[in-house]
Design a protein around this motif. Structure first.
Motif, PDB file in Angstrom:
ATOM      1  N   ASN A  28       0.810  -1.220   0.000  1.00 47.31           N
ATOM      2  CA  ASN A  28       0.000   0.000   0.000  1.00 47.31           C
ATOM      3  C   ASN A  28       0.853   1.286   0.000  1.00 47.31           C
ATOM      4  N   GLY A  29       2.195   1.127  -0.075  1.00 51.12           N
ATOM      5  CA  GLY A  29       3.091   2.273  -0.122  1.00 51.12           C
ATOM      6  C   GLY A  29       3.506   2.812   1.239  1.00 51.12           C
ATOM      7  N   GLN A  30       3.002   2.210   2.307  1.00 55.73           N
ATOM      8  CA  GLN A  30       3.330   2.648   3.665  1.00 55.73           C
ATOM      9  C   GLN A  30       4.570   1.915   4.183  1.00 55.73           C
ATOM     10  N   ARG A  31       5.230   2.534   5.174  1.00 55.56           N
ATOM     11  CA  ARG A  31       6.355   1.859   5.815  1.00 55.56           C
ATOM     12  C   ARG A  31       5.887   0.545   6.413  1.00 55.56           C
ATOM     13  N   ASP A  32       6.739  -0.463   6.288  1.00 53.11           N
ATOM     14  CA  ASP A  32       6.370  -1.792   6.757  1.00 53.11           C
ATOM     15  C   ASP A  32       7.299  -2.228   7.893  1.00 53.11           C
ATOM     16  N   ILE A  33       8.526  -2.558   7.569  1.00 53.79           N
ATOM     17  CA  ILE A  33       9.472  -3.074   8.569  1.00 53.79           C
ATOM     18  C   ILE A  33      10.627  -2.090   8.726  1.00 53.79           C
ATOM     19  N   TRP A  34      10.905  -1.713   9.971  1.00 50.37           N
ATOM     20  CA  TRP A  34      12.056  -0.867  10.283  1.00 50.37           C
ATOM     21  C   TRP A  34      13.250  -1.803  10.362  1.00 50.37           C
ATOM     22  N   ILE A  35      14.135  -1.725   9.383  1.00 48.71           N
ATOM     23  CA  ILE A  35      15.238  -2.676   9.235  1.00 48.71           C
ATOM     24  C   ILE A  35      16.161  -2.661  10.454  1.00 48.71           C
ATOM     25  N   GLN A  36      16.549  -1.472  10.945  1.00 48.83           N
ATOM     26  CA  GLN A  36      17.437  -1.414  12.110  1.00 48.83           C
ATOM     27  C   GLN A  36      16.811  -2.127  13.307  1.00 48.83           C
ATOM     28  N   ALA A  37      15.535  -1.881  13.550  1.00 51.25           N
ATOM     29  CA  ALA A  37      14.859  -2.505  14.680  1.00 51.25           C
ATOM     30  C   ALA A  37      14.813  -4.030  14.517  1.00 51.25           C
ATOM     31  N   GLU A  38      14.554  -4.469  13.318  1.00 49.62           N
ATOM     32  CA  GLU A  38      14.478  -5.906  13.070  1.00 49.62           C
ATOM     33  C   GLU A  38      15.840  -6.567  13.265  1.00 49.62           C
ATOM     34  N   MET A  39      16.904  -5.899  12.814  1.00 50.63           N
ATOM     35  CA  MET A  39      18.254  -6.449  13.016  1.00 50.63           C
ATOM     36  C   MET A  39      18.580  -6.545  14.506  1.00 50.63           C
ATOM     37  N   VAL A  40      18.236  -5.511  15.276  1.00 45.06           N
ATOM     38  CA  VAL A  40      18.484  -5.524  16.719  1.00 45.06           C
ATOM     39  C   VAL A  40      17.633  -6.605  17.377  1.00 45.06           C
ATOM     40  N   ARG A  41      16.363  -6.707  17.006  1.00 44.20           N
ATOM     41  CA  ARG A  41      15.458  -7.711  17.584  1.00 44.20           C
ATOM     42  C   ARG A  41      15.966  -9.129  17.365  1.00 44.20           C
ATOM     43  N   LEU A  42      16.553  -9.367  16.197  1.00 41.54           N
ATOM     44  CA  LEU A  42      17.069 -10.698  15.871  1.00 41.54           C
ATOM     45  C   LEU A  42      18.464 -10.956  16.443  1.00 41.54           C
ATOM     46  N   GLY A  43      19.046  -9.951  17.094  1.00 45.77           N
ATOM     47  CA  GLY A  43      20.386 -10.118  17.652  1.00 45.77           C
ATOM     48  C   GLY A  43      21.477 -10.036  16.602  1.00 45.77           C
ATOM     49  N   LEU A  44      21.218  -9.339  15.520  1.00 46.71           N
ATOM     50  CA  LEU A  44      22.201  -9.208  14.451  1.00 46.71           C
ATOM     51  C   LEU A  44      22.991  -7.907  14.551  1.00 46.71           C
ATOM     52  N   ALA A  45      22.651  -7.071  15.547  1.00 46.28           N
ATOM     53  CA  ALA A  45      23.345  -5.792  15.715  1.00 46.28           C
ATOM     54  C   ALA A  45      23.183  -5.304  17.148  1.00 46.28           C
ATOM     55  N   ARG A  46      24.172  -4.492  17.582  1.00 49.57           N
ATOM     56  CA  ARG A  46      24.070  -3.788  18.857  1.00 49.57           C
ATOM     57  C   ARG A  46      23.615  -2.368  18.566  1.00 49.57           C
ATOM     58  N   VAL A  47      22.976  -1.753  19.532  1.00 50.11           N
ATOM     59  CA  VAL A  47      22.560  -0.365  19.384  1.00 50.11           C
ATOM     60  C   VAL A  47      23.762   0.527  19.669  1.00 50.11           C
ATOM     61  N   MET A  48      24.024   1.484  18.779  1.00 47.11           N
ATOM     62  CA  MET A  48      25.093   2.460  18.998  1.00 47.11           C
ATOM     63  C   MET A  48      24.619   3.814  18.473  1.00 47.11           C
ATOM     64  N   PRO A  49      24.030   4.627  19.350  1.00 47.30           N
ATOM     65  CA  PRO A  49      23.560   5.949  18.912  1.00 47.30           C
ATOM     66  C   PRO A  49      24.708   6.844  18.449  1.00 47.30           C
ATOM     67  N   TRP A  50      24.438   7.657  17.443  1.00 47.74           N
ATOM     68  CA  TRP A  50      25.411   8.609  16.917  1.00 47.74           C
ATOM     69  C   TRP A  50      24.824   9.999  17.015  1.00 47.74           C
ATOM     70  N   PRO A  51      25.659  11.016  17.198  1.00 46.59           N
ATOM     71  CA  PRO A  51      25.144  12.382  17.264  1.00 46.59           C
ATOM     72  C   PRO A  51      24.338  12.723  16.019  1.00 46.59           C
ATOM     73  N   GLY A  52      23.193  13.351  16.233  1.00 50.00           N
ATOM     74  CA  GLY A  52      22.346  13.750  15.125  1.00 50.00           C
ATOM     75  C   GLY A  52      21.421  12.657  14.626  1.00 50.00           C
ATOM     76  N   GLU A  53      21.548  11.459  15.168  1.00 49.91           N
ATOM     77  CA  GLU A  53      20.669  10.365  14.764  1.00 49.91           C
ATOM     78  C   GLU A  53      19.380  10.490  15.572  1.00 49.91           C
ATOM     79  N   TYR A  54      18.264  10.436  14.892  1.00 46.24           N
ATOM     80  CA  TYR A  54      16.995  10.662  15.579  1.00 46.24           C
ATOM     81  C   TYR A  54      16.126   9.418  15.655  1.00 46.24           C
ATOM     82  N   ALA A  55      16.743   8.266  15.686  1.00 49.28           N
ATOM     83  CA  ALA A  55      15.993   7.013  15.798  1.00 49.28           C
ATOM     84  C   ALA A  55      15.369   6.919  17.183  1.00 49.28           C
ATOM     85  N   ASP A  56      14.404   6.059  17.329  1.00 46.03           N
ATOM     86  CA  ASP A  56      13.764   5.811  18.619  1.00 46.03           C
ATOM     87  C   ASP A  56      14.692   4.907  19.436  1.00 46.03           C
TER      88      ASP A  56
END
Length: 161
Positions: free
Chosen positions: A10-38
């Motif tokens: 339908n053209g709407q956002r579906d899956i947030w890739i960063q969140a899915e990678m973190v949820r699956l244990g494929l990445a650690r969270v590392m905030p960077w200055p100016g990044e506005y992710a949740d």
């Protein structure tokens, strides 16, 4: 840094890739200055992945480190997550030091440069009030006296209690 989503039919956002990678244990969270992710949502997903031993969290190598300076010194010049209790805090000419042991010259320390302190107070974090707090910090481990992480933004500091 970019926030990447898949797009549904339908053209709407579906899956947030960063969140899915973190949820699956494929990445650690590392905030960077100016990044506005949740960041709070990402930290919650990372905690869930860690608790369930998903992906990298099934390997003890990726577990949060203790602030033990001898053990932590083995990980100098790498990005680490360190969890412990702040035993003392100091303001030295506007630069803040969060100490995790009795001897700041050898024990693990988190430093906040004078130019970055306003970011913490603007985010409702008073670094000088953190003595006795259990925290989790993320960053590059350097060897300055003992092991040290410089925090340049409040999102890299999680106050656990």
């Amino acid at each position: 840094m970019a926030q990447v989503y898949t797009i549904a039919a339908n053209g709407q956002r579906d899956i947030w890739i960063q969140a899915e990678m973190v949820r699956l244990g494929l990445a650690r969270v590392m905030p960077w200055p100016g990044e506005y992710a949740d960041i709070a949502a990402l930290y919650a997903l990372e905690a869930e992945a860690r608790e369930k031993g998903r992906g990298i969290w099934s390997d003890p190598f990726y577990a949060p480190r203790s602030p033990d300076p001898n053990a932590l010194a083995q990980f100098v010049d790498s990005v680490q997550i360190v969890e412990g209790i702040i035993t003392s805090v100091a303001d030295v000419r506007g630069q803040i030091y969060l100490n995790f042991g009795a001897d700041y010259r050898t024990d693990f320390t988190v430093a906040i440069a004078k130019k970055n302190v306003k970011r913490f107070t603007a985010g409702n974090i008073d670094p000088l009030a953190l003595e006795g707090a259990k925290v989790r910090v993320r960053g590059w481990v350097e060897l300055i006296n003992g092991p040290m992480i410089w925090l340049n933004q409040p999102e890299r500091l999680e106050i656990l209690s």
